[in-house]
Each structure stands twice: as C-alpha cells, then as structure tokens.
Write a protein that holds these residues in place. Structure first.
Motif, PDB file in Angstrom:
ATOM      1  N   SER A   1       3.365   5.775  -3.052  1.00 54.14           N
ATOM      2  CA  SER A   1       4.622   6.440  -3.381  1.00 54.14           C
ATOM      3  C   SER A   1       4.814   6.543  -4.886  1.00 54.14           C
ATOM      4  CB  SER A   1       5.787   5.687  -2.742  1.00 54.14           C
ATOM      5  OG  SER A   1       7.012   6.318  -3.033  1.00 54.14           O
ATOM      6  N   MET A   2       4.522   5.460  -5.612  1.00 51.83           N
ATOM      7  CA  MET A   2       4.679   5.478  -7.066  1.00 51.83           C
ATOM      8  C   MET A   2       3.704   6.455  -7.715  1.00 51.83           C
ATOM      9  SD  MET A   2       5.584   1.768  -8.633  1.00 51.83           S
ATOM     10  CE  MET A   2       7.122   0.931  -8.281  1.00 51.83           C
ATOM     11  N   GLU A   3       2.472   6.433  -7.256  1.00 55.03           N
ATOM     12  CA  GLU A   3       1.467   7.318  -7.841  1.00 55.03           C
ATOM     13  C   GLU A   3       1.810   8.784  -7.594  1.00 55.03           C
ATOM     14  OE1 GLU A   3      -2.111   5.876  -6.087  1.00 55.03           O
ATOM     15  OE2 GLU A   3      -2.385   4.269  -7.561  1.00 55.03           O
ATOM     16  N   GLU A   4       2.338   9.088  -6.399  1.00 56.20           N
ATOM     17  CA  GLU A   4       2.676  10.473  -6.068  1.00 56.20           C
ATOM     18  C   GLU A   4       3.919  10.956  -6.807  1.00 56.20           C
ATOM     19  OE1 GLU A   4       3.071  10.672  -1.858  1.00 56.20           O
ATOM     20  OE2 GLU A   4       0.899  10.768  -1.494  1.00 56.20           O
ATOM     21  N   ASN A   5       4.922  10.087  -6.922  1.00 55.59           N
ATOM     22  CA  ASN A   5       6.207  10.516  -7.494  1.00 55.59           C
ATOM     23  C   ASN A   5       6.320  10.280  -8.999  1.00 55.59           C
ATOM     24  OD1 ASN A   5       8.034  11.334  -5.087  1.00 55.59           O
ATOM     25  ND2 ASN A   5       7.079   9.443  -4.402  1.00 55.59           N
ATOM     26  N   TYR A   6       5.696   9.217  -9.496  1.00 60.18           N
ATOM     27  CA  TYR A   6       5.803   8.905 -10.917  1.00 60.18           C
ATOM     28  C   TYR A   6       4.622   9.425 -11.724  1.00 60.18           C
ATOM     29  CZ  TYR A   6       9.556   5.646  -9.580  1.00 60.18           C
ATOM     30  OH  TYR A   6      10.717   5.093  -9.092  1.00 60.18           O
ATOM     31  N   GLY A   7       3.531   9.778 -11.044  1.00 62.41           N
ATOM     32  CA  GLY A   7       2.369  10.312 -11.753  1.00 62.41           C
ATOM     33  C   GLY A   7       2.713  11.593 -12.501  1.00 62.41           C
ATOM     34  N   GLY A   8       2.229  11.720 -13.724  1.00 63.89           N
ATOM     35  CA  GLY A   8       2.552  12.884 -14.546  1.00 63.89           C
ATOM     36  C   GLY A   8       3.835  12.745 -15.315  1.00 63.89           C
ATOM     37  N   LEU A   9       4.605  11.681 -15.012  1.00 65.56           N
ATOM     38  CA  LEU A   9       5.853  11.403 -15.723  1.00 65.56           C
ATOM     39  C   LEU A   9       5.799  10.042 -16.421  1.00 65.56           C
ATOM     40  CD1 LEU A   9       8.349  12.483 -12.897  1.00 65.56           C
ATOM     41  CD2 LEU A   9       7.715  13.831 -14.911  1.00 65.56           C
ATOM     42  N   VAL A  10       5.048   9.118 -15.837  1.00 68.12           N
ATOM     43  CA  VAL A  10       4.957   7.744 -16.341  1.00 68.12           C
ATOM     44  C   VAL A  10       3.494   7.412 -16.615  1.00 68.12           C
ATOM     45  CG1 VAL A  10       5.433   5.321 -15.826  1.00 68.12           C
ATOM     46  CG2 VAL A  10       6.979   7.108 -14.983  1.00 68.12           C
ATOM     47  N   GLU A  11       3.253   6.680 -17.693  1.00 68.81           N
ATOM     48  CA  GLU A  11       1.892   6.270 -18.014  1.00 68.81           C
ATOM     49  C   GLU A  11       1.309   5.423 -16.879  1.00 68.81           C
ATOM     50  OE1 GLU A  11       1.445   4.307 -21.758  1.00 68.81           O
ATOM     51  OE2 GLU A  11       0.690   6.155 -22.677  1.00 68.81           O
ATOM     52  N   ALA A  12       0.019   5.604 -16.634  1.00 66.04           N
ATOM     53  CA  ALA A  12      -0.651   4.906 -15.530  1.00 66.04           C
ATOM     54  C   ALA A  12      -0.559   3.389 -15.687  1.00 66.04           C
ATOM     55  CB  ALA A  12      -2.108   5.345 -15.453  1.00 66.04           C
ATOM     56  N   THR A  13      -0.622   2.902 -16.916  1.00 69.14           N
ATOM     57  CA  THR A  13      -0.551   1.461 -17.154  1.00 69.14           C
ATOM     58  C   THR A  13       0.781   0.889 -16.677  1.00 69.14           C
ATOM     59  OG1 THR A  13      -2.004   1.639 -19.077  1.00 69.14           O
ATOM     60  CG2 THR A  13      -0.671  -0.355 -18.902  1.00 69.14           C
ATOM     61  N   LEU A  14       1.869   1.587 -16.963  1.00 65.84           N
ATOM     62  CA  LEU A  14       3.190   1.123 -16.557  1.00 65.84           C
ATOM     63  C   LEU A  14       3.342   1.195 -15.040  1.00 65.84           C
ATOM     64  CD1 LEU A  14       5.932   0.057 -17.341  1.00 65.84           C
ATOM     65  CD2 LEU A  14       6.699   2.405 -17.758  1.00 65.84           C
ATOM     66  N   ILE A  15       2.802   2.225 -14.422  1.00 61.34           N
ATOM     67  CA  ILE A  15       2.858   2.331 -12.954  1.00 61.34           C
ATOM     68  C   ILE A  15       2.153   1.144 -12.320  1.00 61.34           C
ATOM     69  CG2 ILE A  15       2.087   3.664 -10.953  1.00 61.34           C
ATOM     70  CD1 ILE A  15       2.507   6.194 -12.542  1.00 61.34           C
ATOM     71  N   ARG A  16       0.994   0.765 -12.845  1.00 58.99           N
ATOM     72  CA  ARG A  16       0.260  -0.382 -12.304  1.00 58.99           C
ATOM     73  C   ARG A  16       1.069  -1.669 -12.457  1.00 58.99           C
ATOM     74  NH1 ARG A  16      -4.274   2.346 -14.641  1.00 58.99           N
ATOM     75  NH2 ARG A  16      -4.125   1.058 -16.527  1.00 58.99           N
TER      76      ARG A  16
ATOM     77  N   THR B   1      10.642  -5.384 -11.193  1.00 58.95           N
ATOM     78  CA  THR B   1      10.901  -4.857 -12.538  1.00 58.95           C
ATOM     79  C   THR B   1      10.951  -3.336 -12.563  1.00 58.95           C
ATOM     80  OG1 THR B   1       8.547  -4.766 -13.137  1.00 58.95           O
ATOM     81  CG2 THR B   1       9.714  -6.839 -13.535  1.00 58.95           C
ATOM     82  N   ALA B   2      10.670  -2.708 -11.436  1.00 56.81           N
ATOM     83  CA  ALA B   2      10.536  -1.245 -11.396  1.00 56.81           C
ATOM     84  C   ALA B   2      11.839  -0.561 -11.012  1.00 56.81           C
ATOM     85  CB  ALA B   2       9.444  -0.853 -10.412  1.00 56.81           C
TER      86      ALA B   2
ATOM     87  N   ASP C   1       0.820  -1.207   0.000  1.00 57.77           N
ATOM     88  CA  ASP C   1       0.000   0.000   0.000  1.00 57.77           C
ATOM     89  C   ASP C   1       0.857   1.263   0.000  1.00 57.77           C
ATOM     90  OD1 ASP C   1       0.905  -0.658   2.557  1.00 57.77           O
ATOM     91  OD2 ASP C   1      -0.775   0.326   3.550  1.00 57.77           O
ATOM     92  N   VAL C   2       1.975   1.203   0.717  1.00 60.35           N
ATOM     93  CA  VAL C   2       2.888   2.350   0.752  1.00 60.35           C
ATOM     94  C   VAL C   2       3.557   2.530  -0.604  1.00 60.35           C
ATOM     95  CG1 VAL C   2       4.967   3.313   1.821  1.00 60.35           C
ATOM     96  CG2 VAL C   2       3.288   2.093   3.218  1.00 60.35           C
ATOM     97  N   LEU C   3       3.961   1.410  -1.212  1.00 62.88           N
ATOM     98  CA  LEU C   3       4.604   1.462  -2.519  1.00 62.88           C
ATOM     99  C   LEU C   3       3.662   2.047  -3.573  1.00 62.88           C
ATOM    100  CD1 LEU C   3       6.966   0.748  -4.405  1.00 62.88           C
ATOM    101  CD2 LEU C   3       5.966  -1.531  -4.654  1.00 62.88           C
ATOM    102  N   GLN C   4       2.416   1.622  -3.551  1.00 61.63           N
ATOM    103  CA  GLN C   4       1.446   2.133  -4.517  1.00 61.63           C
ATOM    104  C   GLN C   4       1.280   3.648  -4.389  1.00 61.63           C
ATOM    105  OE1 GLN C   4      -2.344   0.159  -4.518  1.00 61.63           O
ATOM    106  NE2 GLN C   4      -3.362   1.765  -5.689  1.00 61.63           N
TER     107      GLN C   4
END
Length: 222
Positions: free
Chosen positions: A64-79, A87-88, A59-62
C-alpha cells in the motif's frame, strides 16, 4: 563618409533606447514555478494518506505504501515507515480518517530544498466534502529535488489541536472518538470479549480473547 557613420550610430542609439528592457521568460528553475510544483506534491500526498491503513498486515502495508506514496516520498523514508508504522502518516482508524493537507507556508531553504508547513485535516462522514474537520494536527514536510521530480524526505507531525466538544482519547490503543455534548459525564467500562470456535463433536472451544471497551452515555440503563 564620417557624417554617414555618425548618423548611423545615432540612429542605433535612439532605437536601443526606445525599445526598453525586454521581459525575461520564466526559467524552469524559477522559484515560483518550483514552489507550485512542491505544493502539488504535498497536496497529492495528503489525498493518499487515507489509502494507507497503518494497522494492515506487514505485507499489505508495504504494498500500500509503495503504491500510494511512491513518486511522492523518497524510497528510503518509505522503507523506514514500513519498518516502524507508528511513525508514519496514514489511516489509523476507520473514522476519522486523514482527508487532506492544507498548506500554510512554503519556504525555500538555502540549499534549494523546500520546507512546507501545513495542517493535516481528518474527517468523518459528517465533515467529508466540506471545509470542516473532525480533527486537526500540524504537519511539516521537507522536499528535495531528485532528477526532475520533488520528493518528500522528512515528515514531522505535531499533537492534535484541542477539539471542541466531548472527546474520548484512548492513548493505550491509539484512537479517539468525538462525542456529542450530551455525552458529558460518560463512563468507560473495560471488559474482555471471547471468540469461540464453531461447535463440533468436541463442543465449542475458546479460540481467542481481547480487550473490550464500552463507552456509556450518562443516561445509560440496562
């Protein structure tokens, strides 16, 4: 009347020739401008990597990724990364940690997307704030235009470059340590650590155990 018409046309031709070609303004879709925008996304992404701990609870990883990678990485790849963190890209150990991405080349593809080849730089407190690195590994990113912004939709990381000095590389648990030259000939001792409960009326209880790894200097003594 004809002489006036001829004179007017002659003056018009002279004016057109003397003015020369006019410089064309840079269009929003100009390749150079797009390349600059792509570089900004990649460099900003490189700065965010240390903010994402890949060993954090799901839950923390999710978050963190959404907050830091959002707007830079496509949502599909973040998921995909959330589902399979191994792999991340991100922070795997406390030290060294990913510090930045040095861009080596930016190439526009035939479909208008971009491929960026760079080097992922990892540092410790010794290299932080300098142009030095504790570890380097190649990284390739693919970016596509989504509405008005560029987003990363593919990331491929290569193996670490062979570092100078002495390195302990533990593939089982996925970490490495850089050691001073004086550690040449070090030894590794595997053991088990034990976690005990706080004593109560029943006495201490064994709560959990785990692997312990000791790296010993060649001049180690008891």
């Amino acid at each position: 009347m004809k002489r006036y018409i001829v004179l007017f046309l002659s003056l018009l031709m002279i004016t057109a020739c003397s003015s020369g070609p006019k410089a064309q303004p840079t269009e929003p879709g100009d390749p150079a401008e797009q390349e600059a925008a792509v570089r900004v996304v990649v460099e900003e992404f490189g700065k965010k990597l240390q903010m994402v701990s890949l060993l954090a609870p799901a839950d923390v990883l999710q978050k963190s990724m959404e907050e830091n990678y959002g707007g830079l990485v496509e949502a599909t790849l973040i998921r995909q990364w959330i589902a399979n963190p191994v792999t991340a890209p991100g922070r795997l150990t406390s030290s060294p940690w990913p510090d930045r991405i040095d861009v080596n080349s930016v190439i526009m593809q035939q479909d208008g997307s971009f491929q960026v080849d760079g080097t992922l730089i990892e540092v410790t407190s010794a290299e932080q704030g300098t142009d030095k690195a504790a570890a380097r590994r190649p990284i390739t990113l693919h970016l596509v235009k989504s509405e008005e912004e560029w987003l990363i939709d593919q990331v491929t990381m290569g193996p670490y470059e062979a570092p100078a000095g002495i390195v302990y590389d533990n593939k089982e648990y996925g970490f490495r340590l850089s050691l001073l030259e004086s550690w040449k000939g070090y030894s590794v001792v595997m053991a088990q650590w034990e976690g005990m409960s706080i004593p109560d009326d029943q006495g201490e209880k064994l709560v959990t155990t785990g692997p312990g790894i000791s790296i010993r200097h060649p001049l180690w003594t008891k």
